[in-house]
Design a protein around this motif. Structure first.
Motif, PDB file in Angstrom:
ATOM      1  N   ILE A 125       0.835  -1.201   0.000  1.00 41.37           N
ATOM      2  CA  ILE A 125       0.000   0.000   0.000  1.00 41.37           C
ATOM      3  C   ILE A 125       0.869   1.250   0.000  1.00 41.37           C
ATOM      4  CG2 ILE A 125      -1.702   1.321   1.329  1.00 41.37           C
ATOM      5  CD1 ILE A 125      -2.813  -1.346   2.338  1.00 41.37           C
ATOM      6  N   SER A 126       1.887   1.276   0.854  1.00 38.13           N
ATOM      7  CA  SER A 126       2.800   2.412   0.899  1.00 38.13           C
ATOM      8  C   SER A 126       3.536   2.584  -0.421  1.00 38.13           C
ATOM      9  CB  SER A 126       3.801   2.224   2.039  1.00 38.13           C
ATOM     10  OG  SER A 126       4.736   3.273   2.084  1.00 38.13           O
ATOM     11  N   PHE A 127       3.945   1.466  -1.017  1.00 38.23           N
ATOM     12  CA  PHE A 127       4.618   1.500  -2.315  1.00 38.23           C
ATOM     13  C   PHE A 127       3.727   2.128  -3.386  1.00 38.23           C
ATOM     14  CE2 PHE A 127       4.622  -0.956  -6.316  1.00 38.23           C
ATOM     15  CZ  PHE A 127       5.826  -0.516  -6.862  1.00 38.23           C
ATOM     16  N   ALA A 128       2.460   1.734  -3.404  1.00 36.42           N
ATOM     17  CA  ALA A 128       1.539   2.270  -4.400  1.00 36.42           C
ATOM     18  C   ALA A 128       1.325   3.773  -4.219  1.00 36.42           C
ATOM     19  CB  ALA A 128       0.205   1.528  -4.326  1.00 36.42           C
ATOM     20  N   GLY A 352       6.505  13.783   2.760  1.00 36.21           N
ATOM     21  CA  GLY A 352       5.057  13.815   2.923  1.00 36.21           C
ATOM     22  C   GLY A 352       4.392  12.544   2.425  1.00 36.21           C
ATOM     23  N   LEU A 353       4.883  12.005   1.297  1.00 36.65           N
ATOM     24  CA  LEU A 353       4.340  10.753   0.777  1.00 36.65           C
ATOM     25  C   LEU A 353       4.622   9.589   1.727  1.00 36.65           C
ATOM     26  CD1 LEU A 353       5.273  11.087  -3.017  1.00 36.65           C
ATOM     27  CD2 LEU A 353       2.988  11.244  -2.005  1.00 36.65           C
ATOM     28  N   VAL A 354       5.799   9.619   2.357  1.00 37.67           N
ATOM     29  CA  VAL A 354       6.130   8.583   3.328  1.00 37.67           C
ATOM     30  C   VAL A 354       5.166   8.637   4.513  1.00 37.67           C
ATOM     31  CG1 VAL A 354       7.859   7.875   5.024  1.00 37.67           C
ATOM     32  CG2 VAL A 354       8.552   8.380   2.679  1.00 37.67           C
ATOM     33  N   LEU A 355       4.921   9.842   5.029  1.00 35.77           N
ATOM     34  CA  LEU A 355       3.992   9.994   6.144  1.00 35.77           C
ATOM     35  C   LEU A 355       2.586   9.532   5.764  1.00 35.77           C
ATOM     36  CD1 LEU A 355       5.138  13.536   7.335  1.00 35.77           C
ATOM     37  CD2 LEU A 355       5.516  11.402   8.543  1.00 35.77           C
ATOM     38  N   ALA A 391       7.280   4.302  14.212  1.00 38.74           N
ATOM     39  CA  ALA A 391       8.466   3.450  14.079  1.00 38.74           C
ATOM     40  C   ALA A 391       8.871   3.259  12.630  1.00 38.74           C
ATOM     41  CB  ALA A 391       8.215   2.096  14.738  1.00 38.74           C
ATOM     42  N   GLY A 392       7.896   3.299  11.716  1.00 38.80           N
ATOM     43  CA  GLY A 392       8.207   3.072  10.312  1.00 38.80           C
ATOM     44  C   GLY A 392       8.441   4.322   9.503  1.00 38.80           C
ATOM     45  N   LEU A 393       8.521   5.483  10.156  1.00 44.10           N
ATOM     46  CA  LEU A 393       8.740   6.729   9.417  1.00 44.10           C
ATOM     47  C   LEU A 393      10.207   6.925   9.043  1.00 44.10           C
ATOM     48  CD1 LEU A 393       6.459   9.277  11.317  1.00 44.10           C
ATOM     49  CD2 LEU A 393       5.994   8.053   9.180  1.00 44.10           C
ATOM     50  N   MET A 394      11.109   6.320   9.796  1.00 40.43           N
ATOM     51  CA  MET A 394      12.535   6.525   9.559  1.00 40.43           C
ATOM     52  C   MET A 394      13.017   5.660   8.403  1.00 40.43           C
ATOM     53  SD  MET A 394      13.422   6.790  13.558  1.00 40.43           S
ATOM     54  CE  MET A 394      11.747   6.308  13.942  1.00 40.43           C
ATOM     55  N   ARG A 395      13.889   6.226   7.611  1.00 47.02           N
ATOM     56  CA  ARG A 395      14.506   5.519   6.493  1.00 47.02           C
ATOM     57  C   ARG A 395      15.994   5.381   6.766  1.00 47.02           C
ATOM     58  NH1 ARG A 395      10.092   4.701   6.360  1.00 47.02           N
ATOM     59  NH2 ARG A 395       8.548   4.903   4.716  1.00 47.02           N
ATOM     60  N   VAL A 465      16.126  12.647   2.973  1.00 49.35           N
ATOM     61  CA  VAL A 465      15.053  11.998   3.722  1.00 49.35           C
ATOM     62  C   VAL A 465      15.624  11.082   4.802  1.00 49.35           C
ATOM     63  CG1 VAL A 465      13.133  10.379   3.557  1.00 49.35           C
ATOM     64  CG2 VAL A 465      13.389  12.168   1.842  1.00 49.35           C
ATOM     65  N   VAL A 466      16.687  10.349   4.476  1.00 48.69           N
ATOM     66  CA  VAL A 466      17.300   9.453   5.460  1.00 48.69           C
ATOM     67  C   VAL A 466      17.855  10.253   6.632  1.00 48.69           C
ATOM     68  CG1 VAL A 466      19.255   7.903   5.854  1.00 48.69           C
ATOM     69  CG2 VAL A 466      17.814   7.591   3.839  1.00 48.69           C
ATOM     70  N   LEU A 467      18.575  11.325   6.346  1.00 48.49           N
ATOM     71  CA  LEU A 467      19.147  12.134   7.421  1.00 48.49           C
ATOM     72  C   LEU A 467      18.060  12.792   8.268  1.00 48.49           C
ATOM     73  CD1 LEU A 467      22.206  13.913   5.754  1.00 48.49           C
ATOM     74  CD2 LEU A 467      22.230  12.090   7.444  1.00 48.49           C
ATOM     75  N   PHE A 468      17.093  13.406   7.610  1.00 48.39           N
ATOM     76  CA  PHE A 468      16.048  14.123   8.346  1.00 48.39           C
ATOM     77  C   PHE A 468      15.230  13.165   9.202  1.00 48.39           C
ATOM     78  CE2 PHE A 468      11.826  15.890   8.927  1.00 48.39           C
ATOM     79  CZ  PHE A 468      12.100  17.188   9.329  1.00 48.39           C
ATOM     80  N   SER A 469      14.803  12.057   8.611  1.00 48.18           N
ATOM     81  CA  SER A 469      13.951  11.128   9.354  1.00 48.18           C
ATOM     82  C   SER A 469      14.713  10.476  10.500  1.00 48.18           C
ATOM     83  CB  SER A 469      13.396  10.050   8.413  1.00 48.18           C
ATOM     84  OG  SER A 469      14.447   9.288   7.836  1.00 48.18           O
ATOM     85  N   THR A 470      15.976  10.122  10.274  1.00 50.90           N
ATOM     86  CA  THR A 470      16.746   9.461  11.323  1.00 50.90           C
ATOM     87  C   THR A 470      17.060  10.414  12.468  1.00 50.90           C
ATOM     88  OG1 THR A 470      17.748   7.959   9.700  1.00 50.90           O
ATOM     89  CG2 THR A 470      18.827   8.150  11.840  1.00 50.90           C
ATOM     90  N   VAL A 471      17.496  11.622  12.139  1.00 50.54           N
ATOM     91  CA  VAL A 471      17.907  12.567  13.176  1.00 50.54           C
ATOM     92  C   VAL A 471      16.691  13.168  13.879  1.00 50.54           C
ATOM     93  CG1 VAL A 471      19.110  14.727  13.643  1.00 50.54           C
ATOM     94  CG2 VAL A 471      20.084  13.079  12.024  1.00 50.54           C
ATOM     95  N   VAL A 472      15.780  13.777  13.118  1.00 46.59           N
ATOM     96  CA  VAL A 472      14.646  14.478  13.716  1.00 46.59           C
ATOM     97  C   VAL A 472      13.671  13.498  14.358  1.00 46.59           C
ATOM     98  CG1 VAL A 472      12.710  16.025  13.277  1.00 46.59           C
ATOM     99  CG2 VAL A 472      14.887  16.398  12.107  1.00 46.59           C
ATOM    100  N   PHE A 473      13.191  12.522  13.586  1.00 48.69           N
ATOM    101  CA  PHE A 473      12.253  11.546  14.140  1.00 48.69           C
ATOM    102  C   PHE A 473      12.918  10.683  15.213  1.00 48.69           C
ATOM    103  CE2 PHE A 473       9.862  11.564   9.833  1.00 48.69           C
ATOM    104  CZ  PHE A 473       9.284  12.774  10.177  1.00 48.69           C
ATOM    105  N   GLY A 474      14.210  10.364  14.996  1.00 51.59           N
ATOM    106  CA  GLY A 474      14.911   9.564  15.994  1.00 51.59           C
ATOM    107  C   GLY A 474      15.071  10.295  17.313  1.00 51.59           C
ATOM    108  N   LEU A 475      15.356  11.607  17.264  1.00 50.64           N
ATOM    109  CA  LEU A 475      15.492  12.386  18.490  1.00 50.64           C
ATOM    110  C   LEU A 475      14.171  12.493  19.244  1.00 50.64           C
ATOM    111  CD1 LEU A 475      17.824  15.302  17.345  1.00 50.64           C
ATOM    112  CD2 LEU A 475      18.390  13.469  18.933  1.00 50.64           C
TER     113      LEU A 475
END
Length: 586
Positions: A125-128, A352-355, A391-395, A465-475
């Motif tokens: 579903i996320s892929f689509a 935004g598409l990931v969210l 938990a699944g927002l980080m790449r 996206v990897v940096l932002f999601s890992t750092v911001v969402f991870g923090l």
């Protein structure tokens, strides 16, 4: 032709001067020192409310990249160079295998339908959503000449999650249901994303019709089933060999070596046959923990448990450290530096598409899963749904490796001999057969084709996206978990977490406590528990589990060994000799 190839290797070896050798040694020493720094810093920051080891390694990598950029006057930011082959062949196997080896099998399989629902159906579903969103939005932005296969690849790249930060916060003994869902979905999600990506690359999607769609779907399920069966067969083979030969009577070294090599062999066989190596090595780890691990001596059990965990830990730190350094590679940003606004826009849209894609399946599928469960204690609460969504927002590195693979496959990234480290390539002109042995490969834009803006945007947006999601969402993960799960008391009625076989080395030696095979506490029967299959199968999964246990005890364990089917020998003769030798030395 063989003689010519040999001469080519001799010539290639002669090209490396002593200065090149020295620079390689210096780079490796610095990188190993950085790994040690990450471990020490992660230890001191373990109790921090915001930081964790993944973010610590990423931050150290970024700082190191900045220092290297300044010292090299902007020419480079890395000590080593990234290769998707390095990632998929050397770093990923110990991480996935240890996940399967250490997983609490009962909790995992009790929630298996929900895990597959999230990890496989949810990923599709996320892929689509990501793919169709990229097609409709990026075409209007004119970021470059991307084809339909590129847009579908973007969907697969950004569907691969990295739930390490959340798993480091959760405790599988305190939140068994939630932990098993987050953990299990992460493994199945990575496997599904890689299978999707490989299927996309193997088909000509420029002219999609019903026949291609049918073949694509059939290939997807074929990869899933065959990869799982290969992992199961490899695990059973290792259990049978060790049970029959029982190496521990002579040396535990052979037992440990065989387990490690058989696990890695299963992964490489899956790669050889173009299957999903992630699924293969994961289920190989599960089977080995259920059968093989009980066929070895006690000293081998302790050794393998810590060896697999250590390899996995170092590989994870390595990945996050290098991702931080590689993100500052100046070559990736040269093409998009003239349009920073568009680059930020592309990354923001993808985020935004990931969210959106994540929310589109977590909450509806959670409701569907809850409908199949009679017990409220086994239902996924709204706070737990938000935790799973978060938990699944980080790449992570899987997304970066797939992005490199996609761009390289189009020819925009080529492997050049300049700055190559330990690379020796023998090719018979343009034949498909090539002999290649590589550890680290420098991948950079070629001058002729690096001007393709679409490929440049794909790489840079993935990094962003990897940096932002890992750092911001991870923090924000620890504070959010404390807000959503302020206390574990509300989970007291949830199914208690059974000790996983490799994780618990002491329960067979104790008289008290829970016996995970008989579901008894201190010798008293435990109350049967409602599990995840529930009404979906019209039969309680506890009954299905009971049938499997009977089949396992009657047919599988007598052949492949396991708990109660091998004599207990705490130490091998070689270990006894070592102990005697150490005593004489004292």
């Amino acid at each position: 032709m063989v003689t010519g190839s040999s001469s080519m290797m001799t010539t290639g070896l002669g090209m490396f001067s002593s200065s090149d050798h020295t620079s390689v040694i210096v780079s490796l020493n610095l990188f190993v020192a950085l790994l040690c720094m990450c471990i020490v810093a992660g230890h001191y920051l373990e109790k921090n409310r915001w930081m964790n080891e993944s973010i610590t390694a990423l931050a150290i990598g970024l700082c190191t990249g900045v220092i290297i950029l300044l010292t090299t006057e902007g020419r480079s930011s890395r000590l080593l160079v990234f290769s998707e082959d390095l990632f998929f062949i050397y770093l990923l196997p110990p991480i996935i295998f240890n996940a399967g080896f250490q997983v609490k099998k009962k909790q995992f399989f009790r929630n298996f339908m929900t895990i597959v629902l999230f990890g496989a159906v949810g990923t599709l579903i996320s892929f689509a959503i990501i793919s169709f969103g990229a097609i409709h939005i990026f075409k209007k932005m004119r970021i470059g000449s991307l084809e339909i296969g590129d847009y579908l690849a973007i969907g697969a790249i950004f569907s691969a999650t990295d739930s390490v930060c959340t798993l480091q916060v959760l405790n599988q003994d305190e939140t068994p249901l939630l932990y098993s869902l987050v953990f299990g979905e992460g493994v199945v999600n990575d496997a599904t994303s890689v299978v999707l990506f490989n299927a996309i690359q193997s088909f000509d999607l420029s002219h999609i019709n019903s026949s291609i769609a049918f073949q694509f779907t059939g290939n997807f399920f074929y990869l899933f089933i065959s990869s799982t069966m290969l992992g199961v067969l490899a695990g059973l083979l290792s259990a049978y060999i060790i049970k029959k030969l029982y190496f521990g009577r002579h040396s535990t070294d052979r037992e440990v070596a065989l387990m490690i090599l058989m696990a890695y062999l299963s992964y490489m066989l899956a790669e050889l046959f173009y299957l999903s190596a992630i699924l293969t090595v994961f289920f190989c780890g599960i089977v080995m923990s259920h059968y093989t691990w009980h066929n070895v001596t006690e000293s081998s059990r302790v050794t393998t448990k810590h060896a697999f965990a250590t390899l996995s830990f170092v590989a994870e730190i390595f990945i996050f450290l290098y991702v931080g350094m590689d993100a500052l590679d100046i070559e990736k940003w040269q093409i998009v530096k003239n349009s920073p606004g568009k680059s930020i826009g592309v990354s923001s849209i993808l985020l935004g598409l990931v969210l959106t894609g994540r929310a589109a399946f977590v909450f509806p599928l959670s409701v569907l899963s809850n409908l199949t469960k009679k017990s409220k204690n086994q239902q996924i609460t709204f706070n737990q749904q938000v935790t799973i969504w978060w938990a699944g927002l980080m790449r992570g590195a899987v997304s970066m490796a797939l992005a490199y693979n996609q761009v390289q496959g189009k020819g925009s990234l080529v492997r050049l001999p300049r700055y190559t480290i330990l690379v020796f390539s023998l090719e018979n002109e343009r034949n498909s057969c090539s002999w290649m042995s590589h550890i680290f490969i420098h991948m950079q834009f070629s001058r002729s084709e690096a001007k393709l803006r679409g490929n440049a945007f794909m790489i840079t947006s993935t990094i962003t996206v990897v940096l932002f999601s890992t750092v911001v969402f991870g923090l924000l993960t620890k504070p959010l978990m404390r807000l959503l799960l302020p206390s574990q008391k509300h989970l007291a009625g949830t199914t208690p977490s059974e000790p996983s076989t490799p994780k618990s080395l002491t329960w067979p030696l104790l008289e008290g406590g829970r016996d995970p095979e008989t579901d008894q506490i201190d010798g008293k029967p435990n109350v049967p528990r409602q599990t995840s299959f529930g009404m979906l199968l019209s039969t309680p999964s506890y009954t299905v589990h009971s049938y499997w246990r009977k089949f396992d005890d009657a047919f599988m364990r007598p052949v492949f060994g396991g708990r109660g089917f091998m004599p207990y020998i705490p130490i091998s003769p070689s270990d006894q000799n070592d102990d005697q030798w150490s005593l004489t030395r004292q």
